[in-house]
Design a protein around this motif. Structure first.
Motif, PDB file in Angstrom:
ATOM      1  N   THR A 132       0.849  -1.202   0.000  1.00  0.00           N
ATOM      2  CA  THR A 132       0.000   0.000   0.000  1.00  0.00           C
ATOM      3  C   THR A 132       0.885   1.253   0.000  1.00  0.00           C
ATOM      4  O   THR A 132       1.107   1.862  -1.035  1.00  0.00           O
ATOM      5  CB  THR A 132      -0.949   0.000   1.219  1.00  0.00           C
ATOM      6  N   VAL A 133       1.436   1.586   1.165  1.00  0.00           N
ATOM      7  CA  VAL A 133       2.273   2.788   1.286  1.00  0.00           C
ATOM      8  C   VAL A 133       3.569   2.628   0.501  1.00  0.00           C
ATOM      9  O   VAL A 133       4.005   3.547  -0.221  1.00  0.00           O
ATOM     10  CB  VAL A 133       2.595   3.079   2.770  1.00  0.00           C
ATOM     11  N   GLY A 134       4.206   1.462   0.640  1.00  0.00           N
ATOM     12  CA  GLY A 134       5.477   1.231  -0.039  1.00  0.00           C
ATOM     13  C   GLY A 134       5.376   1.358  -1.546  1.00  0.00           C
ATOM     14  O   GLY A 134       6.284   1.898  -2.200  1.00  0.00           O
ATOM     15  N   VAL A 135       4.278   0.889  -2.113  1.00  0.00           N
ATOM     16  CA  VAL A 135       4.074   0.966  -3.567  1.00  0.00           C
ATOM     17  C   VAL A 135       4.001   2.422  -4.017  1.00  0.00           C
ATOM     18  O   VAL A 135       4.507   2.782  -5.090  1.00  0.00           O
ATOM     19  CB  VAL A 135       2.790   0.195  -3.957  1.00  0.00           C
ATOM     20  N   THR A 136       3.384   3.273  -3.210  1.00  0.00           N
ATOM     21  CA  THR A 136       3.290   4.703  -3.538  1.00  0.00           C
ATOM     22  C   THR A 136       4.680   5.327  -3.619  1.00  0.00           C
ATOM     23  O   THR A 136       4.997   6.075  -4.558  1.00  0.00           O
ATOM     24  CB  THR A 136       2.457   5.441  -2.475  1.00  0.00           C
ATOM     25  N   PHE A 137       5.523   5.017  -2.641  1.00  0.00           N
ATOM     26  CA  PHE A 137       6.897   5.522  -2.656  1.00  0.00           C
ATOM     27  C   PHE A 137       7.665   4.977  -3.855  1.00  0.00           C
ATOM     28  O   PHE A 137       8.447   5.694  -4.489  1.00  0.00           O
ATOM     29  CB  PHE A 137       7.619   5.138  -1.367  1.00  0.00           C
ATOM     30  N   LEU A 138       7.455   3.713  -4.151  1.00  0.00           N
ATOM     31  CA  LEU A 138       8.158   3.109  -5.286  1.00  0.00           C
ATOM     32  C   LEU A 138       7.753   3.763  -6.602  1.00  0.00           C
ATOM     33  O   LEU A 138       8.568   3.882  -7.519  1.00  0.00           O
ATOM     34  CB  LEU A 138       7.862   1.604  -5.341  1.00  0.00           C
ATOM     35  N   GLY A 139       6.479   4.192  -6.685  1.00  0.00           N
ATOM     36  CA  GLY A 139       6.023   4.886  -7.886  1.00  0.00           C
ATOM     37  C   GLY A 139       6.790   6.180  -8.092  1.00  0.00           C
ATOM     38  O   GLY A 139       7.203   6.503  -9.218  1.00  0.00           O
TER      39      GLY A 139
END
Length: 208
Positions: A132-139
């Motif tokens: 959830t949060v990690g994917v946003t940062f990875l984007g």
């Protein structure tokens, strides 16, 4: 400048997560009280390698697979069993050995990097955070190509190493003569905490 901001942001957010009480903190304190602060590095290294693999999987587009309830529950169950096993093993050692015999023994019978990975897997909220949060940062990091991804990862992992090396020193300090009367009590509490976390996280597997 954007890359540096990403590094600082990931470090600060990672630090806030790393400092939260949980099974990793309990395990580091316990292990380092037996063997010394340097073992904290080995434990966090396993955690870091697991997160590196997870980031690669997310970059490959496997987020839906990682969010699958069966996948989540399988790995949570594996980690929960490890926590319960470690808590019981520590409790048995405390019953059988004196404080002097405990020091310099080894409560974790498997390689410490593997222990660090397993204790991470035991916490279902760890993987949920990443998908959830990690994917946003990875984007955001991905838009800056490899430099952005590395800045995000290094910042995130650096916070874990900084915090848990500090916790390692705290754990090592507990074995000093000054704490001798409280040493076993603290370790008993640590064993109960590990068992508690193992049972608590296993409820996720059973109840969903």
């Amino acid at each position: 400048m954007v890359v540096f901001n990403l590094f600082i942001t990931s470090f600060v957010i990672g630090f806030s997560g790393a400092s939260a009480p949980g099974p990793m903190m309990t395990m580091v304190i316990t292990q380092c009280s037996f063997k010394g602060w340097k073992d904290s590095i080995k434990i966090v290294f396993g955690h870091a390698m697991l997160e590196a693999v997870l980031i690669i999987l997310l970059l490959l587009g496997l987020q839906p697979f990682l969010q699958d309830p069966i996948f989540l529950k399988s790995f949570t169950f594996l980690g929960s069993i490890f926590l319960i096993y470690m808590g019981i093993s520590l409790f048995v050692s405390l019953v059988k050995k004196s404080s002097l015999e405990l020091k310099n023994s080894d409560p974790i019978k498997i390689p410490l990097p593997l222990a660090g990975a397993l204790v991470s897997l035991s916490n279902p909220y760890w993987l949920i955070w990443w998908v959830t949060v990690g994917v946003t940062f990875l984007g955001q990091a991905r838009s800056l190509l490899m430099l952005g991804i590395l800045s995000f990862y290094v910042g995130h992992i650096l916070s874990d190493f900084v915090w848990y090396i500090f916790i390692g020193f705290v754990g090592q300090g507990l074995s000093l003569p000054f704490w001798n009367k409280l040493y076993k009590i603290i370790l008993y509490l640590a064993s109960f905490s590990l068992i508690f976390f193992g049972v608590y996280f296993s409820k996720y597997v059973i109840l969903g």
